[in-house]
Design a protein around this motif. Structure first.
Motif, PDB file in Angstrom:
ATOM      1  N   VAL A  70       0.837  -1.205   0.000  1.00 44.73           N
ATOM      2  CA  VAL A  70       0.000   0.000   0.000  1.00 44.73           C
ATOM      3  C   VAL A  70       0.872   1.255   0.000  1.00 44.73           C
ATOM      4  CG1 VAL A  70      -1.743   1.316   1.268  1.00 44.73           C
ATOM      5  CG2 VAL A  70      -1.880  -1.182   1.183  1.00 44.73           C
ATOM      6  N   SER A  73       2.885   2.013  -3.188  1.00 46.05           N
ATOM      7  CA  SER A  73       2.159   2.691  -4.265  1.00 46.05           C
ATOM      8  C   SER A  73       2.313   4.207  -4.172  1.00 46.05           C
ATOM      9  CB  SER A  73       0.674   2.327  -4.216  1.00 46.05           C
ATOM     10  OG  SER A  73       0.052   2.845  -3.055  1.00 46.05           O
ATOM     11  N   LYS A  83      -7.688  10.085  -6.515  1.00 47.68           N
ATOM     12  CA  LYS A  83      -7.880   8.654  -6.737  1.00 47.68           C
ATOM     13  C   LYS A  83      -6.844   7.845  -5.971  1.00 47.68           C
ATOM     14  CE  LYS A  83      -8.195   5.161 -10.400  1.00 47.68           C
ATOM     15  NZ  LYS A  83      -8.121   4.926 -11.875  1.00 47.68           N
ATOM     16  N   THR A  84      -5.602   8.319  -5.952  1.00 52.02           N
ATOM     17  CA  THR A  84      -4.528   7.621  -5.242  1.00 52.02           C
ATOM     18  C   THR A  84      -4.814   7.552  -3.750  1.00 52.02           C
ATOM     19  OG1 THR A  84      -2.846   8.276  -6.858  1.00 52.02           O
ATOM     20  CG2 THR A  84      -2.068   7.667  -4.663  1.00 52.02           C
ATOM     21  N   GLN A  86      -7.758   7.881  -2.356  1.00 49.84           N
ATOM     22  CA  GLN A  86      -8.971   7.086  -2.147  1.00 49.84           C
ATOM     23  C   GLN A  86      -8.609   5.614  -2.033  1.00 49.84           C
ATOM     24  OE1 GLN A  86     -12.290   8.129  -1.874  1.00 49.84           O
ATOM     25  NE2 GLN A  86     -12.929   6.018  -1.547  1.00 49.84           N
ATOM     26  N   THR A  87      -7.798   5.137  -2.971  1.00 49.62           N
ATOM     27  CA  THR A  87      -7.370   3.736  -2.942  1.00 49.62           C
ATOM     28  C   THR A  87      -6.553   3.443  -1.690  1.00 49.62           C
ATOM     29  OG1 THR A  87      -7.316   3.647  -5.358  1.00 49.62           O
ATOM     30  CG2 THR A  87      -6.078   1.948  -4.175  1.00 49.62           C
ATOM     31  N   GLU A  90      -8.841   3.296   1.414  1.00 45.34           N
ATOM     32  CA  GLU A  90      -9.654   2.084   1.459  1.00 45.34           C
ATOM     33  C   GLU A  90      -8.828   0.884   1.896  1.00 45.34           C
ATOM     34  OE1 GLU A  90     -11.817   1.414  -2.161  1.00 45.34           O
ATOM     35  OE2 GLU A  90     -12.452   3.508  -2.284  1.00 45.34           O
ATOM     36  N   LYS A  91      -7.629   0.740   1.337  1.00 51.98           N
ATOM     37  CA  LYS A  91      -6.772  -0.391   1.696  1.00 51.98           C
ATOM     38  C   LYS A  91      -6.377  -0.345   3.172  1.00 51.98           C
ATOM     39  CE  LYS A  91      -6.503  -2.346  -2.377  1.00 51.98           C
ATOM     40  NZ  LYS A  91      -7.095  -3.688  -2.621  1.00 51.98           N
ATOM     41  N   LYS A 180     -17.379  -2.820   3.168  1.00 49.68           N
ATOM     42  CA  LYS A 180     -16.504  -2.172   2.186  1.00 49.68           C
ATOM     43  C   LYS A 180     -17.155  -0.953   1.547  1.00 49.68           C
ATOM     44  CE  LYS A 180     -13.336  -5.912   0.985  1.00 49.68           C
ATOM     45  NZ  LYS A 180     -12.706  -6.690  -0.116  1.00 49.68           N
ATOM     46  N   LYS A 184     -15.563   2.773   1.699  1.00 48.44           N
ATOM     47  CA  LYS A 184     -15.351   3.597   0.505  1.00 48.44           C
ATOM     48  C   LYS A 184     -15.975   4.971   0.672  1.00 48.44           C
ATOM     49  CE  LYS A 184     -15.816   3.416  -4.520  1.00 48.44           C
ATOM     50  NZ  LYS A 184     -16.226   2.561  -5.677  1.00 48.44           N
ATOM     51  N   ARG A 188     -14.140   8.712   1.035  1.00 49.28           N
ATOM     52  CA  ARG A 188     -14.501   9.822   0.155  1.00 49.28           C
ATOM     53  C   ARG A 188     -14.873  11.072   0.956  1.00 49.28           C
ATOM     54  NH1 ARG A 188     -17.885   7.300  -2.892  1.00 49.28           N
ATOM     55  NH2 ARG A 188     -19.879   8.116  -2.167  1.00 49.28           N
TER      56      ARG A 188
END
Length: 211
Positions: A70, A73, A83-84, A86-87, A90-91, A180, A184, A188
């Motif tokens: 994680v 990245s 977006k980065t 957000q991912t 979530e992880k 999940k 998410k 956000r």
């Protein structure tokens, strides 16, 4: 003289992880962990000086397996910052909201007043994560995607926003699980607040580039 091996250390960590998960920190015993690996308590103490040290090592190893890819990245070139993150969020939350992760944090908090387990846990885990996140945010500040400010403070504030609607209610027993889809949504909403505070308006970015 016993020879320490990485294989034996991994076996101890695996057995200890099972015992801590089943009995919690207070209920777990070095004798039970030793029995699981077919050894003695002396063998365990040859690798770990105390149950606290072993517990922290187990938690650190579990977190490392989950978080290394994680955070890796974040070291790559980023085109879409939102977006980065957000991912990333979530992880991170998917792991932190696991029953085993919540149980671990509760155990650490419960024992922190009686030993230095809280400090050890922080130094090996959360502190390292915050430093990596802060480094990423600082890079985004240098690229003028975020307002120039204290990157470590920004990292702590982002972490707090991510956890306030997820980890905190689980810790307090207000909820048993967080799905999940809810994770998410929580990420956000956290990022909306974070970017309201730290994002540089698009018009300002264009103006600075043209100067």
């Amino acid at each position: 003289m016993r020879v320490k091996t990485e294989e034996k250390r991994e076996a101890i960590l695996a057995a200890a992880s099972d015992v801590f998960l089943e009995a919690g920190f207070e209920g777990a015993s070095m004798a039970e962990i030793a029995a699981r690996i077919g050894g003695s308590k002396g063998t365990l103490y040859g690798y770990f000086s105390s149950k606290e040290e072993l517990f922290v090592a187990v938690m650190h190893e579990e977190a490392r397996k989950q978080f290394e890819p994680v955070f890796a990245s974040l070291n790559k070139a980023v085109e879409d910052l939102e977006k980065t993150l957000q991912t990333f969020g979530e992880k991170v939350l998917e792991f932190l909201c696991l029953p085993s992760s919540i149980q671990t944090r509760r155990a650490v908090l419960a024992e922190s007043g009686r030993s230095d387990i809280g400090k050890r846990f922080h130094e090996l885990g959360p502190k390292v994560g915050m430093q990596q996140l802060a480094a990423f945010l600082e890079k985004q500040m240098d690229l003028q995607r975020l307002k120039k400010s204290d990157p470590m403070l920004a990292a702590h504030q982002l972490a707090a926003l991510l956890e306030c609607e997820t980890v905190v209610p689980l810790m307090l027993g207000l909820e048993e699980t967080i799905s999940k889809p809810r994770i998410k949504l929580a990420v956000r909403l956290a990022l909306t607040t974070f970017f309201d505070a730290y994002a540089i308006p698009t018009g300002s970015q264009k103006k600075k580039k043209g100067e």
